[in-house]
Write a protein that holds these residues in place. Structure first.
Motif, PDB file in Angstrom:
ATOM      1  N   SER A   1     -12.858  86.009  44.227  1.00 51.77           N
ATOM      2  CA  SER A   1     -11.938  85.046  44.423  1.00 51.77           C
ATOM      3  C   SER A   1     -11.845  84.750  45.794  1.00 51.77           C
ATOM      4  O   SER A   1     -12.361  82.962  45.738  1.00 51.77           O
ATOM      5  CB  SER A   1     -10.902  86.520  45.088  1.00 51.77           C
ATOM      6  OG  SER A   1     -10.077  87.420  44.062  1.00 51.77           O
ATOM      7  N   TRP A   2     -13.121  84.904  46.710  1.00 47.84           N
ATOM      8  CA  TRP A   2     -13.404  83.976  47.857  1.00 47.84           C
ATOM      9  C   TRP A   2     -13.963  82.434  47.246  1.00 47.84           C
ATOM     10  O   TRP A   2     -14.057  81.643  47.779  1.00 47.84           O
ATOM     11  CB  TRP A   2     -13.858  84.648  49.037  1.00 47.84           C
ATOM     12  CG  TRP A   2     -14.634  83.560  50.296  1.00 47.84           C
ATOM     13  CD1 TRP A   2     -13.496  83.553  51.269  1.00 47.84           C
ATOM     14  CD2 TRP A   2     -16.054  84.198  50.508  1.00 47.84           C
ATOM     15  NE1 TRP A   2     -14.872  82.659  52.169  1.00 47.84           N
ATOM     16  CE2 TRP A   2     -15.746  83.330  51.715  1.00 47.84           C
ATOM     17  CE3 TRP A   2     -16.965  84.621  49.808  1.00 47.84           C
ATOM     18  CZ2 TRP A   2     -16.935  83.730  52.077  1.00 47.84           C
ATOM     19  CZ3 TRP A   2     -18.506  84.849  50.646  1.00 47.84           C
ATOM     20  CH2 TRP A   2     -17.963  83.608  52.072  1.00 47.84           C
ATOM     21  N   VAL A   3     -15.791  83.023  46.936  1.00 50.55           N
ATOM     22  CA  VAL A   3     -15.971  82.530  46.102  1.00 50.55           C
ATOM     23  C   VAL A   3     -15.602  80.873  45.357  1.00 50.55           C
ATOM     24  O   VAL A   3     -15.701  80.429  45.424  1.00 50.55           O
ATOM     25  CB  VAL A   3     -16.988  82.996  44.593  1.00 50.55           C
ATOM     26  CG1 VAL A   3     -17.729  81.693  44.505  1.00 50.55           C
ATOM     27  CG2 VAL A   3     -17.966  83.311  45.499  1.00 50.55           C
ATOM     28  N   LEU A   4     -14.210  81.353  44.537  1.00 51.57           N
ATOM     29  CA  LEU A   4     -13.317  80.572  43.240  1.00 51.57           C
ATOM     30  C   LEU A   4     -12.847  79.989  44.815  1.00 51.57           C
ATOM     31  O   LEU A   4     -12.654  78.866  44.161  1.00 51.57           O
ATOM     32  CB  LEU A   4     -12.468  81.974  42.860  1.00 51.57           C
ATOM     33  CG  LEU A   4     -12.838  82.209  41.742  1.00 51.57           C
ATOM     34  CD1 LEU A   4     -12.567  83.280  40.919  1.00 51.57           C
ATOM     35  CD2 LEU A   4     -13.634  80.953  41.042  1.00 51.57           C
TER      36      LEU A   4
ATOM     37  N   ASN B   1     -11.915  74.259  46.528  1.00 50.32           N
ATOM     38  CA  ASN B   1     -11.170  73.101  48.294  1.00 50.32           C
ATOM     39  C   ASN B   1     -10.815  74.154  48.382  1.00 50.32           C
ATOM     40  O   ASN B   1     -10.010  73.561  48.955  1.00 50.32           O
ATOM     41  CB  ASN B   1     -11.394  72.255  47.710  1.00 50.32           C
ATOM     42  CG  ASN B   1     -13.059  71.821  47.921  1.00 50.32           C
ATOM     43  OD1 ASN B   1     -13.878  72.621  48.043  1.00 50.32           O
ATOM     44  ND2 ASN B   1     -13.180  70.641  46.576  1.00 50.32           N
ATOM     45  N   LEU B   2      -9.760  75.386  48.437  1.00 50.83           N
ATOM     46  CA  LEU B   2      -8.936  75.972  49.244  1.00 50.83           C
ATOM     47  C   LEU B   2      -8.917  76.943  50.141  1.00 50.83           C
ATOM     48  O   LEU B   2      -8.072  77.265  50.482  1.00 50.83           O
ATOM     49  CB  LEU B   2      -8.005  76.693  47.538  1.00 50.83           C
ATOM     50  CG  LEU B   2      -8.319  76.174  46.462  1.00 50.83           C
ATOM     51  CD1 LEU B   2      -7.829  77.032  45.323  1.00 50.83           C
ATOM     52  CD2 LEU B   2      -6.740  75.074  46.441  1.00 50.83           C
ATOM     53  N   VAL B   3     -10.107  77.484  50.187  1.00 55.07           N
ATOM     54  CA  VAL B   3     -10.624  77.907  52.430  1.00 55.07           C
ATOM     55  C   VAL B   3     -11.412  76.745  53.269  1.00 55.07           C
ATOM     56  O   VAL B   3     -11.855  75.998  52.719  1.00 55.07           O
ATOM     57  CB  VAL B   3     -11.557  78.783  52.080  1.00 55.07           C
ATOM     58  CG1 VAL B   3     -10.307  79.765  51.042  1.00 55.07           C
ATOM     59  CG2 VAL B   3     -12.089  78.483  51.182  1.00 55.07           C
ATOM     60  N   LYS B   4     -11.080  76.160  53.654  1.00 59.17           N
ATOM     61  CA  LYS B   4     -12.399  75.474  55.018  1.00 59.17           C
ATOM     62  C   LYS B   4     -13.726  76.160  54.594  1.00 59.17           C
ATOM     63  O   LYS B   4     -14.086  75.455  55.465  1.00 59.17           O
ATOM     64  CB  LYS B   4     -10.955  75.519  56.586  1.00 59.17           C
ATOM     65  CG  LYS B   4      -9.956  74.567  56.543  1.00 59.17           C
ATOM     66  CD  LYS B   4      -9.585  74.833  57.861  1.00 59.17           C
ATOM     67  CE  LYS B   4      -8.373  74.232  57.635  1.00 59.17           C
ATOM     68  NZ  LYS B   4      -7.751  73.453  59.753  1.00 59.17           N
ATOM     69  N   PHE B   5     -14.004  77.579  55.239  1.00 58.54           N
ATOM     70  CA  PHE B   5     -15.049  78.485  55.750  1.00 58.54           C
ATOM     71  C   PHE B   5     -15.766  77.528  53.977  1.00 58.54           C
ATOM     72  O   PHE B   5     -15.253  78.147  53.087  1.00 58.54           O
ATOM     73  CB  PHE B   5     -15.121  79.199  56.003  1.00 58.54           C
ATOM     74  CG  PHE B   5     -16.420  79.783  55.584  1.00 58.54           C
ATOM     75  CD1 PHE B   5     -17.573  79.400  56.930  1.00 58.54           C
ATOM     76  CD2 PHE B   5     -17.208  80.496  54.920  1.00 58.54           C
ATOM     77  CE1 PHE B   5     -18.541  79.864  57.104  1.00 58.54           C
ATOM     78  CE2 PHE B   5     -18.097  81.004  54.092  1.00 58.54           C
ATOM     79  CZ  PHE B   5     -19.634  80.631  55.407  1.00 58.54           C
ATOM     80  N   LYS B   6     -16.605  77.053  53.693  1.00 60.52           N
ATOM     81  CA  LYS B   6     -17.758  77.132  52.345  1.00 60.52           C
ATOM     82  C   LYS B   6     -18.670  76.664  51.959  1.00 60.52           C
ATOM     83  O   LYS B   6     -19.599  76.464  53.260  1.00 60.52           O
ATOM     84  CB  LYS B   6     -16.828  75.184  52.103  1.00 60.52           C
ATOM     85  CG  LYS B   6     -16.992  75.643  50.614  1.00 60.52           C
ATOM     86  CD  LYS B   6     -16.949  74.322  50.257  1.00 60.52           C
ATOM     87  CE  LYS B   6     -16.612  73.909  48.360  1.00 60.52           C
ATOM     88  NZ  LYS B   6     -16.836  72.902  47.574  1.00 60.52           N
ATOM     89  N   LEU B   7     -19.130  77.916  51.482  1.00 67.04           N
ATOM     90  CA  LEU B   7     -20.930  77.928  51.408  1.00 67.04           C
ATOM     91  C   LEU B   7     -21.484  76.432  50.568  1.00 67.04           C
ATOM     92  O   LEU B   7     -20.555  75.483  50.393  1.00 67.04           O
ATOM     93  CB  LEU B   7     -21.446  78.918  50.593  1.00 67.04           C
ATOM     94  CG  LEU B   7     -20.949  80.515  51.088  1.00 67.04           C
ATOM     95  CD1 LEU B   7     -21.406  81.586  50.010  1.00 67.04           C
ATOM     96  CD2 LEU B   7     -21.599  80.849  52.615  1.00 67.04           C
ATOM     97  N   SER B   8     -22.612  76.354  50.168  1.00 65.20           N
ATOM     98  CA  SER B   8     -22.748  74.897  49.346  1.00 65.20           C
ATOM     99  C   SER B   8     -22.503  75.135  48.160  1.00 65.20           C
ATOM    100  O   SER B   8     -22.790  76.210  47.878  1.00 65.20           O
ATOM    101  CB  SER B   8     -24.464  74.930  50.435  1.00 65.20           C
ATOM    102  OG  SER B   8     -25.123  76.065  48.521  1.00 65.20           O
TER     103      SER B   8
ATOM    104  N   ASN C   1     -22.083  77.640  42.762  1.00 70.81           N
ATOM    105  CA  ASN C   1     -22.392  77.926  41.527  1.00 70.81           C
ATOM    106  C   ASN C   1     -23.162  78.864  40.970  1.00 70.81           C
ATOM    107  O   ASN C   1     -23.859  79.287  39.988  1.00 70.81           O
ATOM    108  CB  ASN C   1     -23.322  76.132  40.869  1.00 70.81           C
ATOM    109  CG  ASN C   1     -21.950  75.291  41.048  1.00 70.81           C
ATOM    110  OD1 ASN C   1     -20.625  75.300  41.053  1.00 70.81           O
ATOM    111  ND2 ASN C   1     -22.355  73.910  41.417  1.00 70.81           N
ATOM    112  N   GLY C   2     -24.298  79.080  42.014  1.00 70.98           N
ATOM    113  CA  GLY C   2     -24.790  80.150  41.868  1.00 70.98           C
ATOM    114  C   GLY C   2     -24.667  81.458  42.051  1.00 70.98           C
ATOM    115  O   GLY C   2     -24.940  82.436  40.349  1.00 70.98           O
ATOM    116  N   ILE C   3     -23.726  82.276  42.652  1.00 74.45           N
ATOM    117  CA  ILE C   3     -22.633  83.315  42.913  1.00 74.45           C
ATOM    118  C   ILE C   3     -22.073  82.611  41.292  1.00 74.45           C
ATOM    119  O   ILE C   3     -22.127  83.942  40.758  1.00 74.45           O
ATOM    120  CB  ILE C   3     -21.396  83.104  43.727  1.00 74.45           C
ATOM    121  CG1 ILE C   3     -22.923  83.095  44.845  1.00 74.45           C
ATOM    122  CG2 ILE C   3     -21.051  84.149  43.173  1.00 74.45           C
ATOM    123  CD1 ILE C   3     -22.307  82.947  46.461  1.00 74.45           C
ATOM    124  N   LEU C   4     -21.629  81.399  40.800  1.00 73.28           N
ATOM    125  CA  LEU C   4     -20.477  81.752  39.199  1.00 73.28           C
ATOM    126  C   LEU C   4     -21.415  82.203  38.281  1.00 73.28           C
ATOM    127  O   LEU C   4     -21.392  82.411  37.529  1.00 73.28           O
ATOM    128  CB  LEU C   4     -20.112  80.489  39.845  1.00 73.28           C
ATOM    129  CG  LEU C   4     -19.099  80.124  40.218  1.00 73.28           C
ATOM    130  CD1 LEU C   4     -17.837  78.719  40.045  1.00 73.28           C
ATOM    131  CD2 LEU C   4     -17.533  81.333  40.543  1.00 73.28           C
TER     132      LEU C   4
END
Length: 133
Positions: A62-65, A70-77, A82-85
């Motif tokens: 859920s956090w990755v989604l 772009n629904l959270v401020k903290f974001k991985l690249s 995409n790799g996680i997905l």
């Protein structure tokens, strides 16, 4: 982000919320754990471990989604997200195949949910290709 990707993210987040609630119901013993996990769980301790791990994985997805949308401020690249997905996409494909060959109808039913999850992730991931052209 296109409409289909935004819709897929929101739909998938709703599905994950339902799955998390399902696992909570198992922990609370509203749903018996012997009908899940292929009937392999033999006691409450195993159930608590498996269900806790399941909830954590679903919260992580859920956090990755949320990051992808772009629904959270903290974001991985985007590359990491995409790799996680892609990893989850592969897991859902394999899980769908496994559920189709499950012994119980209850578990076979989950092939619908895991297949839908794979389709939603596919729609989310293919958005990247269309926006980078």
């Amino acid at each position: 982000m296109n409409f289909i990707s935004k819709y897929a993210i929101k739909a998938f987040l709703g599905l994950l919320l339902a799955v998390i609630l399902f696992h909570i119901c198992i922990i609370l013993k509203i749903i018996p754990y012997d009908i899940t996990w292929g009937g392999r769980l033999t006691n409450d301790a195993e159930m608590y471990v498996f269900e806790t791990i399941s909830i954590l994985i679903n919260v992580f997805l859920s956090w990755v989604l949320l990051m992808k949308g772009n629904l959270v401020k903290f974001k991985l690249s985007n590359k990491v997200v995409n790799g996680i997905l892609w990893i989850f996409f592969a897991i859902f494909i394999l899980n769908t195949i496994g559920n189709l060959f499950a012994k119980t109808f209850f578990e076979k039913f989950f092939a619908i949910l895991t297949g839908l999850s794979a389709i939603l992730i596919w729609n989310i991931l293919k958005e990247k290709k269309t926006t980078n052209r």
